[in-house]
Design a protein around this motif. Structure first.
Motif, short mmCIF file in Angstrom:
data_model
loop_
_atom_site.label_atom_id
_atom_site.label_comp_id
_atom_site.label_asym_id
_atom_site.label_seq_id
_atom_site.Cartn_x
_atom_site.Cartn_y
_atom_site.Cartn_z
N ILE A 1 0.85 -1.20 0.00
CA ILE A 1 0.00 0.00 0.00
C ILE A 1 0.88 1.24 0.00
N ILE A 2 1.86 1.28 0.89
CA ILE A 2 2.74 2.43 1.02
C ILE A 2 4.16 2.06 0.62
N GLU A 3 5.00 3.08 0.51
CA GLU A 3 6.43 2.88 0.35
C GLU A 3 7.08 3.14 1.71
N GLN A 4 7.89 2.21 2.14
CA GLN A 4 8.51 2.30 3.46
C GLN A 4 9.24 3.64 3.63
N GLY A 5 8.88 4.35 4.72
CA GLY A 5 9.54 5.60 5.02
C GLY A 5 9.05 6.80 4.22
N VAL A 6 8.05 6.59 3.34
CA VAL A 6 7.53 7.69 2.52
C VAL A 6 6.19 8.19 3.08
N GLU A 7 5.20 7.30 3.11
CA GLU A 7 3.90 7.66 3.70
C GLU A 7 3.76 7.15 5.13
N GLY A 8 4.70 6.35 5.56
CA GLY A 8 4.66 5.74 6.88
C GLY A 8 5.65 4.61 6.96
N PHE A 9 5.38 3.67 7.86
CA PHE A 9 6.33 2.58 8.10
C PHE A 9 5.61 1.24 8.15
N TYR A 10 6.29 0.21 7.66
CA TYR A 10 5.90 -1.17 7.92
C TYR A 10 6.71 -1.68 9.09
N VAL A 11 6.05 -2.46 9.98
CA VAL A 11 6.75 -3.01 11.13
C VAL A 11 6.43 -4.50 11.23
N GLY A 12 7.36 -5.24 11.82
CA GLY A 12 7.17 -6.68 11.96
C GLY A 12 7.07 -7.17 13.37
N ASN A 13 7.35 -6.31 14.35
CA ASN A 13 7.31 -6.72 15.74
C ASN A 13 7.21 -5.48 16.64
N GLN A 14 7.18 -5.72 17.93
CA GLN A 14 7.01 -4.62 18.88
C GLN A 14 8.19 -3.65 18.83
N GLU A 15 9.39 -4.18 18.73
CA GLU A 15 10.57 -3.32 18.70
C GLU A 15 10.51 -2.35 17.51
N GLU A 16 10.12 -2.85 16.35
CA GLU A 16 10.04 -1.99 15.16
C GLU A 16 8.91 -0.98 15.27
N LEU A 17 7.79 -1.38 15.89
CA LEU A 17 6.70 -0.43 16.06
C LEU A 17 7.11 0.70 17.00
N VAL A 18 7.82 0.35 18.08
CA VAL A 18 8.30 1.37 19.02
C VAL A 18 9.22 2.35 18.30
N GLU A 19 10.14 1.82 17.50
CA GLU A 19 11.09 2.68 16.78
C GLU A 19 10.37 3.61 15.82
N ALA A 20 9.41 3.07 15.04
CA ALA A 20 8.68 3.91 14.09
C ALA A 20 7.86 4.98 14.81
N ALA A 21 7.22 4.59 15.90
CA ALA A 21 6.41 5.55 16.66
C ALA A 21 7.26 6.68 17.22
N LYS A 22 8.44 6.35 17.72
CA LYS A 22 9.31 7.38 18.28
C LYS A 22 9.76 8.37 17.21
N ILE A 23 10.04 7.89 16.01
CA ILE A 23 10.41 8.78 14.92
C ILE A 23 9.31 9.80 14.67
#
Length: 360
Positions: free
Chosen positions: A293-315
């Protein structure tokens, strides 16, 4: 167009219409939109107590020239209960769990029969073409052995449609303007993996106390709802709004800053797309239905686990400028690829094709 569709009615069959779920919202949107284009359409919910009697009577009176079902498993059960439906053209729109959960489940043979019976199979994402064909590599239409599964499959992305409701402000929901609000538009179901959102944002909220999570959706699965409500207990930064009428969704979504989808799998994340259309960047689990649906880092982020979701949210919490830019790109994406007009155009072409055949 009028001459083609005159006196040829279409029946849309939806599994649900009481709760605001993907099937109910999508079929309601298509009913209104396609009716406005001149098609004569009724909608029948399988939650209606006498749906079998209604359908049998309608078929006996040749009331419909085309039937459009939603969700392969539920529509397959209708076909088994009312086999005389096979005598008229049938369209099936697959909606998510039927592809991800049912294709390899105990209903696999029934779904194969459904795929063989219908004339068109609509999916929301091109990725689903290969998923379906991998499950049924030896697919053969009983009446037309040369007709491949690929010839039946067509991709029609969902169109975003939000009704402008009464304006709301953050204060009405106990929110302030300096808070960063994450939106989670989702019914309470196991497949939506809502605990991933709560657990991940808990870690973010420890560092950024301005973070808030707004969950909106019907309490669909009783045991899972109890689990989520227990998880929320004592977390004053998590707000559960329960089910919001779709006519009010625009005004609620406008109050947020970032939309998230934490599903194990998706048909297409309608709530996320709606928020994106309003300029909200997204965080989506990298699963079928969300992917591509999106391009990673362009309209948002794809995440695969809790650690990645935390990182994306902090950004997104720390960088309001980037958050705004991603949100603008998300709005541009939905305006180019997920419009109601495009969706209605695609279904109109299919409807006309089969209604013209019925007339001839």
């Amino acid at each position: 167009m009028v001459s083609i569709i005159a006196n040829k009615k279409v029946l849309i069959i939806t599994p649900f219409d009481k709760d605001q779920r993907g099937n109910s919202i999508t079929t309601a949107r298509l009913l209104v939109g396609l009716t406005s284009r001149g098609f004569q359409i009724d909608r029948l919910s399988l939650e209606r107590e006498n749906w079998q009697e209604y359908l049998k009577d309608a078929l006996a009176k040749s009331k419909y020239a085309l039937i459009h079902g939603f969700h392969a498993r539920y529509f397959g059960e209708v076909l088994q209960a009312i086999p005389q439906m096979r005598n008229i053209p049938l369209i099936l729109t697959t909606t998510g769990t039927d592809i991800h959960c049912d294709l390899l489940g105990e209903k696999r043979s029934m779904i194969l029969d459904t795929f063989q019976t219908v004339q068109k199979i609509v999916v929301f994402n091109d990725d689903f073409h290969q998923i379906i064909q991998d499950v049924y590599p030896g697919f053969q239409h009983p009446a037309r052995p040369s007709l491949s599964l690929a010839e039946k499959l067509v991709t029609i992305p969902q169109g975003v449609f939000l009704e402008p409701g009464a304006e709301k402000n953050r204060g009405e929901l106990g929110l302030s303007e300096d808070q960063v609000v994450f939106l989670l538009p989702s019914g309470l179901r196991r497949i939506k993996h809502i605990e991933l959102a709560i657990d991940s944002l808990s870690a973010v909220q420890d560092e950024f106390p301005e973070v808030r999570l707004l969950i909106m959706g019907a309490a669909i699965e009783e045991d899972y709802t109890r689990k989520i409500l227990n998880r929320m207990r004592g977390l004053d930064w998590v707000i559960y709004l329960e089910e919001i009428p779709h006519s009010e969704m625009m005004s609620v979504l406008r109050l947020g800053d970032i939309v998230i989808n934490t599903s194990y799998c998706e048909g297409q994340p309608q709530g996320a797309l709606e928020a994106m259309s309003l300029g909200k960047p997204c965080i989506l689990t990298g699963v079928p239905g969300n992917l591509n649906i999106i391009e990673q880092g362009v309209e948002g982020f794809y995440v695969g686990n809790q650690e990645e979701l935390v990182e994306a949210a902090k950004i997104l919490v720390q960088d309001p400028v980037e958050r705004h830019l991603m949100g603008q790109r998300a709005a541009q994406l939905t305006a180019s690829k997920f419009t109601l007009g495009q969706e209605l155009d695609a279904y109109s072409r299919i409807y006309r094709q089969f209604l013209r055949q019925a007339r001839d």
